[in-house]
Design a protein around this motif. Structure first.
Motif, PDB file in Angstrom:
ATOM      1  N   ARG A   1     -31.612 -33.745  17.213  1.00  0.00           N
ATOM      2  CA  ARG A   1     -32.906 -33.076  17.418  1.00  0.00           C
ATOM      3  C   ARG A   1     -33.682 -33.746  18.538  1.00  0.00           C
ATOM      4  NH1 ARG A   1     -31.978 -34.116  12.318  1.00  0.00           N
ATOM      5  NH2 ARG A   1     -33.263 -35.997  12.456  1.00  0.00           N
ATOM      6  N   PHE A   2     -34.315 -32.960  19.362  1.00  0.00           N
ATOM      7  CA  PHE A   2     -35.178 -33.474  20.425  1.00  0.00           C
ATOM      8  C   PHE A   2     -36.257 -34.389  19.858  1.00  0.00           C
ATOM      9  CE2 PHE A   2     -39.064 -33.190  22.922  1.00  0.00           C
ATOM     10  CZ  PHE A   2     -38.621 -33.434  24.214  1.00  0.00           C
ATOM     11  N   THR A   3     -36.755 -34.055  18.680  1.00  0.00           N
ATOM     12  CA  THR A   3     -37.870 -34.792  18.074  1.00  0.00           C
ATOM     13  C   THR A   3     -37.505 -36.221  17.704  1.00  0.00           C
ATOM     14  OG1 THR A   3     -37.263 -33.769  15.953  1.00  0.00           O
ATOM     15  CG2 THR A   3     -39.034 -32.733  17.199  1.00  0.00           C
ATOM     16  N   GLU A   4     -36.221 -36.573  17.711  1.00  0.00           N
ATOM     17  CA  GLU A   4     -35.805 -37.946  17.420  1.00  0.00           C
ATOM     18  C   GLU A   4     -36.335 -38.929  18.466  1.00  0.00           C
ATOM     19  OE1 GLU A   4     -31.555 -38.029  17.275  1.00  0.00           O
ATOM     20  OE2 GLU A   4     -31.434 -36.257  16.015  1.00  0.00           O
ATOM     21  N   ARG A   5     -36.664 -38.421  19.649  1.00  0.00           N
ATOM     22  CA  ARG A   5     -37.075 -39.294  20.746  1.00  0.00           C
ATOM     23  C   ARG A   5     -38.455 -39.920  20.530  1.00  0.00           C
ATOM     24  NH1 ARG A   5     -34.634 -38.036  25.984  1.00  0.00           N
ATOM     25  NH2 ARG A   5     -32.795 -36.733  25.640  1.00  0.00           N
ATOM     26  N   ILE A   6     -39.312 -39.249  19.772  1.00  0.00           N
ATOM     27  CA  ILE A   6     -40.697 -39.683  19.612  1.00  0.00           C
ATOM     28  C   ILE A   6     -40.982 -39.811  18.122  1.00  0.00           C
ATOM     29  CG2 ILE A   6     -43.110 -39.129  20.088  1.00  0.00           C
ATOM     30  CD1 ILE A   6     -42.080 -37.362  22.423  1.00  0.00           C
ATOM     31  N   VAL A   7     -41.182 -41.036  17.664  1.00  0.00           N
ATOM     32  CA  VAL A   7     -41.284 -41.318  16.231  1.00  0.00           C
ATOM     33  C   VAL A   7     -42.480 -42.227  15.962  1.00  0.00           C
ATOM     34  CG1 VAL A   7     -40.124 -42.467  14.289  1.00  0.00           C
ATOM     35  CG2 VAL A   7     -38.798 -41.054  15.867  1.00  0.00           C
TER      36      VAL A   7
ATOM     37  N   ASP B   1     -43.915 -44.438  12.696  1.00  0.00           N
ATOM     38  CA  ASP B   1     -43.656 -44.916  11.328  1.00  0.00           C
ATOM     39  C   ASP B   1     -42.473 -44.201  10.683  1.00  0.00           C
ATOM     40  OD1 ASP B   1     -45.607 -46.794  11.464  1.00  0.00           O
ATOM     41  OD2 ASP B   1     -47.081 -45.711  10.267  1.00  0.00           O
ATOM     42  N   GLY B   2     -41.420 -44.019  11.462  1.00  0.00           N
ATOM     43  CA  GLY B   2     -40.200 -43.430  10.935  1.00  0.00           C
ATOM     44  C   GLY B   2     -40.197 -41.918  10.866  1.00  0.00           C
ATOM     45  N   GLU B   3     -41.320 -41.274  11.192  1.00  0.00           N
ATOM     46  CA  GLU B   3     -41.420 -39.810  11.130  1.00  0.00           C
ATOM     47  C   GLU B   3     -41.358 -39.218  12.539  1.00  0.00           C
ATOM     48  OE1 GLU B   3     -41.570 -37.872   8.395  1.00  0.00           O
ATOM     49  OE2 GLU B   3     -41.344 -39.664   7.141  1.00  0.00           O
ATOM     50  N   GLU B   4     -40.443 -38.284  12.736  1.00  0.00           N
ATOM     51  CA  GLU B   4     -40.322 -37.649  14.046  1.00  0.00           C
ATOM     52  C   GLU B   4     -41.524 -36.761  14.349  1.00  0.00           C
ATOM     53  OE1 GLU B   4     -36.614 -35.516  14.149  1.00  0.00           O
ATOM     54  OE2 GLU B   4     -35.505 -37.206  13.303  1.00  0.00           O
ATOM     55  N   ILE B   5     -41.828 -36.641  15.623  1.00  0.00           N
ATOM     56  CA  ILE B   5     -42.905 -35.760  16.055  1.00  0.00           C
ATOM     57  C   ILE B   5     -42.635 -34.337  15.565  1.00  0.00           C
ATOM     58  CG2 ILE B   5     -41.759 -35.297  18.265  1.00  0.00           C
ATOM     59  CD1 ILE B   5     -44.520 -35.132  19.573  1.00  0.00           C
ATOM     60  N   GLY B   6     -43.683 -33.616  15.157  1.00  0.00           N
ATOM     61  CA  GLY B   6     -43.523 -32.253  14.672  1.00  0.00           C
ATOM     62  C   GLY B   6     -43.317 -31.261  15.803  1.00  0.00           C
ATOM     63  N   LYS B   7     -42.730 -30.136  15.478  1.00  0.00           N
ATOM     64  CA  LYS B   7     -42.455 -29.121  16.499  1.00  0.00           C
ATOM     65  C   LYS B   7     -43.737 -28.573  17.115  1.00  0.00           C
ATOM     66  CE  LYS B   7     -37.937 -27.579  14.816  1.00  0.00           C
ATOM     67  NZ  LYS B   7     -37.130 -26.431  14.358  1.00  0.00           N
ATOM     68  N   ASP B   8     -44.785 -28.408  16.303  1.00  0.00           N
ATOM     69  CA  ASP B   8     -46.058 -27.914  16.842  1.00  0.00           C
ATOM     70  C   ASP B   8     -46.632 -28.883  17.861  1.00  0.00           C
ATOM     71  OD1 ASP B   8     -45.919 -25.638  15.311  1.00  0.00           O
ATOM     72  OD2 ASP B   8     -47.270 -26.365  13.747  1.00  0.00           O
ATOM     73  N   ASP B   9     -46.468 -30.188  17.605  1.00  0.00           N
ATOM     74  CA  ASP B   9     -46.946 -31.197  18.552  1.00  0.00           C
ATOM     75  C   ASP B   9     -46.102 -31.193  19.820  1.00  0.00           C
ATOM     76  OD1 ASP B   9     -49.099 -32.307  16.988  1.00  0.00           O
ATOM     77  OD2 ASP B   9     -47.577 -33.208  15.697  1.00  0.00           O
TER      78      ASP B   9
END
Length: 423
Positions: free
Chosen positions: A78-84, A86-94
């Protein structure tokens, strides 16, 4: 825009721009009114182990009660793995909101995918009020996009340094180390991991020029050897040791940042952070029966580390290897390194324009006197590897490009592998 549209636009950008990434970032931060101002950054450079070290550092600081942002690349699935955070990936809306913002900037210089991802990450970390931000360099150091931020990092950490991207970084360890050392800025603190002495000397020389204090972590290695590390591979001990050195340097030099809680519970916090660290795709076991292990060893140095770990974990065993590599890597050296442990190599093509075609890899391996065959599509290759492993009573090891490992993980997570004989 929809999430898929934003991702497609960003990922279609050039891999290398016409300008240095450092200069592009400097312009981008200026146009964004410097959201990086005030951030406490841990900057990590090196050839291999950057992501694992970032994961360990982030986990320890999180265990100490801090909000920690982490920026790494590439992503596996997932693209969102790049920006984390506290262990939580960035949301799609963000991703949509921040992606639209950076894409709309009237940039004078051309941006790459990495530049845009970094800009989104910095904006996101600012919004999340991160206490610390852990940044992994993309390529090199001196000219890397992450070097273009205006703030001086609290710590600059260096993992092992080996031969990779030689066309860009240089043909010798000294030249490559000099590029990596380019992340150093006056006012930071350098922490050196376990590395080649020639590379260490180059970094130390640059640190001395800038009057940057240096910490070596060699004395911590014995201590960390008694800690529980969840990530497989002997090399992860070195990465964990560097991470502990980074956190202890933060404590020793910036006691107010970490606070009394860290002082009184330092040992407990470090142990907890190491145990809770996660970094997928690096000597990760996807299946115990059949035994399938994946690793993103994508250059000779990384393959050597995988080779040593496999020898240590499974003495005197041979393996069925499924491999997929990029054409711009020294893949023949990689396979020669792994050959003593190989029963056979199955060759796959990675789903990217940079991939070496499976038939070409297979032909080169056969010319070098190795047992090799073409796997077909990836699902077929995995099934063939598993069938061979069952027939020969051997474990299956899948390694190569991180993009390749991401494709493999997606197949396993998607439930496409069906093995009734093991059910």
């Amino acid at each position: 825009m929809q999430y898929e549209e934003i991702i497609e636009i960003i990922q279609s950008k050039r891999r290398f721009g016409k300008a240095y990434g450092r200069d592009v970032t400097a312009e981008m931060m200026e146009r964004l009114e410097h959201p990086e101002t005030g951030m406490k950054i841990i900057h990590i450079a090196g050839t291999n182990g950057k992501g694992s070290t970032a994961a360990f550092v982030s986990s320890i600081l999180h265990a100490a009660g801090f909000v920690v942002g982490r920026f790494t690349s590439p992503h596996l699935i997932r693209f969102t793995e790049r920006i984390v955070v506290d262990g939580e990936e960035i949301g799609k809306d963000d991703v949509i909101r921040l992606g639209e913002r950076v894409l709309a900037l009237p940039m004078r210089q051309e941006t790459t995918m990495f530049d845009l991802c970094l800009g989104m990450a910095v904006l996101y970390f600012k919004e999340k009020n991160c206490d610390f931000v852990v940044l992994e360099t993309g390529l090199g150091g001196a000219k890397d996009s992450t070097a273009g931020l205006s703030v001086v990092p609290e710590v600059c950490a260096f993992t092992n340094i080996g031969y990779d991207h030689t066309a860009i970084l240089g043909n010798t360890i000294e030249e490559i180390a000099a590029e990596k050392a380019g992340i150093l800025k006056k006012g930071t603190h350098a922490v050196l991991g376990i590395m080649d002495e020639k590379a260490a000397d180059v970094i130390k020389k640059q640190a001395e020029i800038l009057d940057v204090p240096i910490t070596n972590v060699d004395n911590l290695l014995t201590k960390i050897s008694t800690y529980e590390i969840p990530l497989n591979g002997v090399f992860q001990r070195a990465n964990a040791t560097l991470a502990v050195g980074v956190v202890e340097t933060l404590f020793n030099n910036h006691c107010g940042y970490l606070g009394d809680n860290f002082l009184s519970k330092k040992e407990e916090i470090i142990r907890q952070g190491l145990v809770e660290a996660k970094w997928p795709g690096r000597m990760e076991v996807l299946s115990e029966k059949p035994y399938v292990l994946v690793d993103g060893a994508h250059n000779p140095h990384g393959v050597e580390a995988l080779f040593n770990s496999l020898k240590n974990m499974f003495p005197d065993e041979k393996f069925v290897f499924l491999v997929g590599v990029m054409a711009d890597k020294d893949y023949r050296a990689m396979m020669r390194c792994m050959y003593p442990l190989a029963d056979t190599f199955l060759c796959a093509t990675v789903d990217t324009s940079r991939s070496l075609q499976a038939d070409e890899l297979c032909q080169d391996l056969l010319e070098d006197g190795m047992s090799a065959s073409v796997s077909g599509d990836l699902l077929d290759g995995i099934q063939k590897a598993i069938a061979l492993g069952e027939e020969k009573g051997e474990r299956i090891i899948i390694f190569g490009s991180l993009y390749f490992i991401g494709e493999v993980k997606a197949i396993f997570e998607g439930g496409s592998i069906h093995l009734p004989e093991y059910e």
